[in-house]
Design a protein around this motif. Structure first.
Motif, PDB file in Angstrom:
ATOM      1  N   GLU A 235       0.819  -1.212   0.000  1.00 45.75           N
ATOM      2  CA  GLU A 235       0.000   0.000   0.000  1.00 45.75           C
ATOM      3  C   GLU A 235       0.852   1.261   0.000  1.00 45.75           C
ATOM      4  OE1 GLU A 235      -3.273   0.562  -0.261  1.00 45.75           O
ATOM      5  OE2 GLU A 235      -3.709  -1.564  -0.518  1.00 45.75           O
ATOM      6  N   THR A 236       2.066   1.169   0.527  1.00 42.99           N
ATOM      7  CA  THR A 236       2.911   2.361   0.624  1.00 42.99           C
ATOM      8  C   THR A 236       3.572   2.722  -0.701  1.00 42.99           C
ATOM      9  OG1 THR A 236       4.885   1.117   1.292  1.00 42.99           O
ATOM     10  CG2 THR A 236       3.393   1.857   3.037  1.00 42.99           C
ATOM     11  N   VAL A 237       3.507   1.853  -1.683  1.00 42.71           N
ATOM     12  CA  VAL A 237       4.178   2.139  -2.958  1.00 42.71           C
ATOM     13  C   VAL A 237       3.219   2.210  -4.148  1.00 42.71           C
ATOM     14  CG1 VAL A 237       6.418   1.240  -2.262  1.00 42.71           C
ATOM     15  CG2 VAL A 237       4.746  -0.308  -3.262  1.00 42.71           C
ATOM     16  N   TRP A 238       1.925   2.045  -3.921  1.00 45.16           N
ATOM     17  CA  TRP A 238       0.981   2.101  -5.037  1.00 45.16           C
ATOM     18  C   TRP A 238       1.003   3.453  -5.745  1.00 45.16           C
ATOM     19  CZ3 TRP A 238      -0.727  -1.445  -7.921  1.00 45.16           C
ATOM     20  CH2 TRP A 238      -1.042  -2.706  -7.436  1.00 45.16           C
ATOM     21  N   ARG A 239       1.198   4.516  -4.983  1.00 50.22           N
ATOM     22  CA  ARG A 239       1.254   5.848  -5.603  1.00 50.22           C
ATOM     23  C   ARG A 239       2.414   5.913  -6.592  1.00 50.22           C
ATOM     24  NH1 ARG A 239       1.849  11.738  -2.631  1.00 50.22           N
ATOM     25  NH2 ARG A 239       3.943  10.972  -2.175  1.00 50.22           N
ATOM     26  N   GLY A 240       3.532   5.284  -6.228  1.00 48.38           N
ATOM     27  CA  GLY A 240       4.682   5.242  -7.131  1.00 48.38           C
ATOM     28  C   GLY A 240       4.412   4.404  -8.374  1.00 48.38           C
ATOM     29  N   TYR A 241       3.707   3.279  -8.201  1.00 46.76           N
ATOM     30  CA  TYR A 241       3.344   2.457  -9.355  1.00 46.76           C
ATOM     31  C   TYR A 241       2.489   3.264 -10.344  1.00 46.76           C
ATOM     32  CZ  TYR A 241       4.707  -1.777  -6.746  1.00 46.76           C
ATOM     33  OH  TYR A 241       5.387  -2.738  -6.057  1.00 46.76           O
ATOM     34  N   ALA A 242       1.492   3.950  -9.785  1.00 46.12           N
ATOM     35  CA  ALA A 242       0.596   4.743 -10.636  1.00 46.12           C
ATOM     36  C   ALA A 242       1.355   5.875 -11.320  1.00 46.12           C
ATOM     37  CB  ALA A 242      -0.567   5.292  -9.813  1.00 46.12           C
ATOM     38  N   ALA A 243       2.297   6.473 -10.604  1.00 46.50           N
ATOM     39  CA  ALA A 243       3.103   7.556 -11.175  1.00 46.50           C
ATOM     40  C   ALA A 243       3.920   7.053 -12.358  1.00 46.50           C
ATOM     41  CB  ALA A 243       4.028   8.147 -10.115  1.00 46.50           C
ATOM     42  N   GLN A 244       4.521   5.879 -12.215  1.00 47.75           N
ATOM     43  CA  GLN A 244       5.294   5.326 -13.323  1.00 47.75           C
ATOM     44  C   GLN A 244       4.403   5.057 -14.526  1.00 47.75           C
ATOM     45  OE1 GLN A 244       8.598   4.987 -13.893  1.00 47.75           O
ATOM     46  NE2 GLN A 244       7.799   4.503 -15.922  1.00 47.75           N
ATOM     47  N   GLY A 245       3.184   4.598 -14.253  1.00 51.05           N
ATOM     48  CA  GLY A 245       2.248   4.376 -15.349  1.00 51.05           C
ATOM     49  C   GLY A 245       1.936   5.659 -16.100  1.00 51.05           C
ATOM     50  N   GLU A 246       1.722   6.731 -15.358  1.00 45.37           N
ATOM     51  CA  GLU A 246       1.408   8.011 -15.991  1.00 45.37           C
ATOM     52  C   GLU A 246       2.612   8.607 -16.716  1.00 45.37           C
ATOM     53  OE1 GLU A 246       0.038  12.566 -14.921  1.00 45.37           O
ATOM     54  OE2 GLU A 246      -1.059  10.852 -14.153  1.00 45.37           O
ATOM     55  N   PHE A 247       3.725   8.721 -16.016  1.00 47.92           N
ATOM     56  CA  PHE A 247       4.879   9.408 -16.609  1.00 47.92           C
ATOM     57  C   PHE A 247       5.563   8.553 -17.677  1.00 47.92           C
ATOM     58  CE2 PHE A 247       4.643  11.715 -12.465  1.00 47.92           C
ATOM     59  CZ  PHE A 247       4.362  12.957 -12.995  1.00 47.92           C
TER      60      PHE A 247
END
Length: 263
Positions: A27-39
């Motif tokens: 849960e602490t890294v999902w924001r990073g996963y989503a960011a990589q998807g976007e960028f």
């Protein structure tokens, strides 16, 4: 930045991976996963600040004009102190591989002030981290109240914040003990140190209550351990003790130390 480099150099794409053992909870890294998807798809579409605001609104349904999730960055920054706060040497950060370690020394009863001098840098940083902890608590509670969905990750953040504050409390309490000269005052301060050590049981119980909602915290009977070359933190114990690699032995060391003070 990696995505921008990929585009600037005309590469076909970018492959992103994550070490599962590099985080205490997915849960602490999902924001990073989503960011990589976007960028990875559009590296110049939004700034990081714009992405963070969009993620906060879409993930939690909060009004980003009234609330902020800056506490996530603060939690990440606080981890660097937590990671080595209770040791003189060693490393448990799984991204770099865990090593053997040496715990901090403890104050000597007849040498007040010496311990503070020895660990002056850690104590000063603990005071900074204590203020950061209060700020995180305030902002996190506001976000929990304002969120409309996906609160589970917020509860995980809340418990991690409490765990990361434990060595901060311990260092500050030990420093208060080391400052005192009078026996009566020292007894009062050592009682505070003892209470903080006892408080760890609740910190651990609350954290494991939240973590256990989505994962098993120990291996089943008969589990065969990994035999590969990797030195994973989470493979150190068959139960969840690995999460507190420094904290458990430090508490044991302090309890033994307290017992000697009465002699």
């Amino acid at each position: 930045a990696f995505s921008e480099l990929t585009e600037a150099n005309g590469l076909e794409g970018i492959l992103a991976t994550a070490w599962d053992d590099g985080s205490p909870h997915t849960e602490t890294v999902w924001r990073g996963y989503a960011a990589q998807g976007e960028f990875g798809w559009n590296p110049t579409g939004r700034s990081v600040e714009e992405y963070v605001a969009a993620h906060s609104q879409r993930e939690y349904g909060i009004d980003v004009k009234r609330n902020s999730t800056h506490f996530i960055k603060e939690l990440e920054d606080a981890f660097f102190f937590f990671d080595g706060a209770l040791v003189q040497s060693g490393r448990r950060n799984p991204a770099w591989g865990t090593t053997s370690f040496k715990l901090l020394d403890l104050p000597e009863k007849k040498k007040p002030g010496e311990w503070i001098k020895k660990y002056e840098g850690k104590i000063k940083q603990a005071e900074i981290e204590d203020k950061r902890y209060v700020s995180i608590c305030t902002e996190l509670e506001k976000t929990i109240r304002a969120s409309k969905r996906n609160r589970y990750s917020l509860y995980i953040y809340k418990q991690l914040n409490e765990l990361q504050h434990f060595p901060v409390m311990l260092l500050m309490a030990l420093a208060e003990y080391d400052k005192e000269v009078e026996s009566a005052a020292k007894k009062e301060k050592i009682q505070k140190v003892s209470e903080i050590c006892a408080q760890f049981k609740k910190i651990r119980a609350d954290l494991e209550y939240e973590f256990s909602k989505t994962r098993f915290l120990e291996q089943p009977e008969g589990y065969v351990e990994d035999l590969n070359h990797h030195n994973h933190l989470s493979a150190k114990t068959m139960n969840f003790d690995w999460m507190y690699l420094y904290e458990i032995p430090m508490i044991d060391k302090i309890n033994d130390w307290i017992a000697t003070l009465s002699n």
